[in-house]
Scaffold this motif. Structure first.
Motif: not given
Lengths: 152, 152
Positions: A39-41, A85, A97
């Motif tokens: 779940h990257p930015t 994300h 989270r």
DNA sequence: AGTTGTTTTTGAAATCATTACAAAATTACA
DNA sequence: TGTAATTTTGTAATGATTTCAAAAACAACT
């Protein structure tokens, strides 16, 4: 070698299936999201992709993700109020989270599939279920060291 | 007159109950959140409170909301990836956000109270359920005029 | 009331994520 | 090829949030 090629093809097909033209950059970003379930930015994607694509622009990452989200090829998570994300996974699931290290973990929804509310006030298009708390690692590290940002 | 005083007292008691010292500013912000169920942003609160508190600083609104959230006196919603919204309501409920006008509407959870997941990977402290789509008004206005930002 | 130490507020400056924009590069296709 | 449409790029602008140090308010004590 097979798996690498397979992911490229999967990504390409995924884009086409969602009506998105598979440019080099879009393909790289889609492939990245299918391979990394973290779940990257935007920044994470940009920084991880840059070594192999030195000309890649941060703006392109923003543009591309906007296109992917608009076409439902990718999910934008609002679980983190500081930054968006992105999630390449398709099947419905929830997220946890960690408020200390920021790591986002997939949560299986099993049968608690949560009915979409019926209302004359609105029409629902998307659902996001978010849990917040401490991850196991941060609970353990609590007394001990500072271990922040390990899992972002 | 009675109701006004009552809200002030409720807000004051609410702060004290959550271990927060009731300064003038904290009280005003807590009262605002108890009276306005619109899930306002920092800026909305700041702008609405300023006429009656000209010396109020935006930083104070940020600081205060941080304190309120830390002490669980108020909920921070991440439903909008652009900015945080705040909710003074206590009972568990979900939210709907219109992707066109940005309005946030409370959604009753009734009995679909959604079990908190059990996991060795994490400990859950908070749950946020967010729906996105179009509100009735924006569905109607769709062909017609541009009616954005009406309900923020 | 006056003194001192602590907490809170304030406003300015800095930072960080995101968007706007226009030029350059790439692609589609006549 | 040539021309139009799409996509990418880098820079500059914007907007939300954080940092920070000084001023103000407050609490406890004399």
């Amino acid at each position: 070698m097979i798996s690498k090629t397979t992911t490229v093809n999967d990504a390409k097909q995924h884009l086409i299936d969602h009506g998105i033209r598979p440019s080099v950059q879009r393909l790289a970003i889609m492939k990245y999201l299918m391979e990394h379930r973290t779940h990257p930015t935007v920044d994470k994607i940009y920084n991880d992709l840059r070594p192999s694509m030195p000309t890649l622009s941060r703006t392109t990452v923003y543009n591309t993700l906007e296109v992917l989200v608009e076409h439902d090829a990718v999910l934008e998570l609002s679980i983190d109020s500081h930054t968006s994300h992105y999630d390449g996974a398709t099947a419905p699931h929830a997220h946890f989270r960690c408020r200390r290290c920021g790591a986002i973990i997939d949560v299986d929804m099993k049968d608690l599939a949560l009915a979409t509310p019926e209302s004359s006030e609105f029409t629902v298009e998307h659902v996001e279920i978010s849990y917040t708390g401490l991850c196991a690692r941060c609970i353990n590290d609590n007394n001990q060291d500072n271990n922040q940002d390990n899992n972002l």
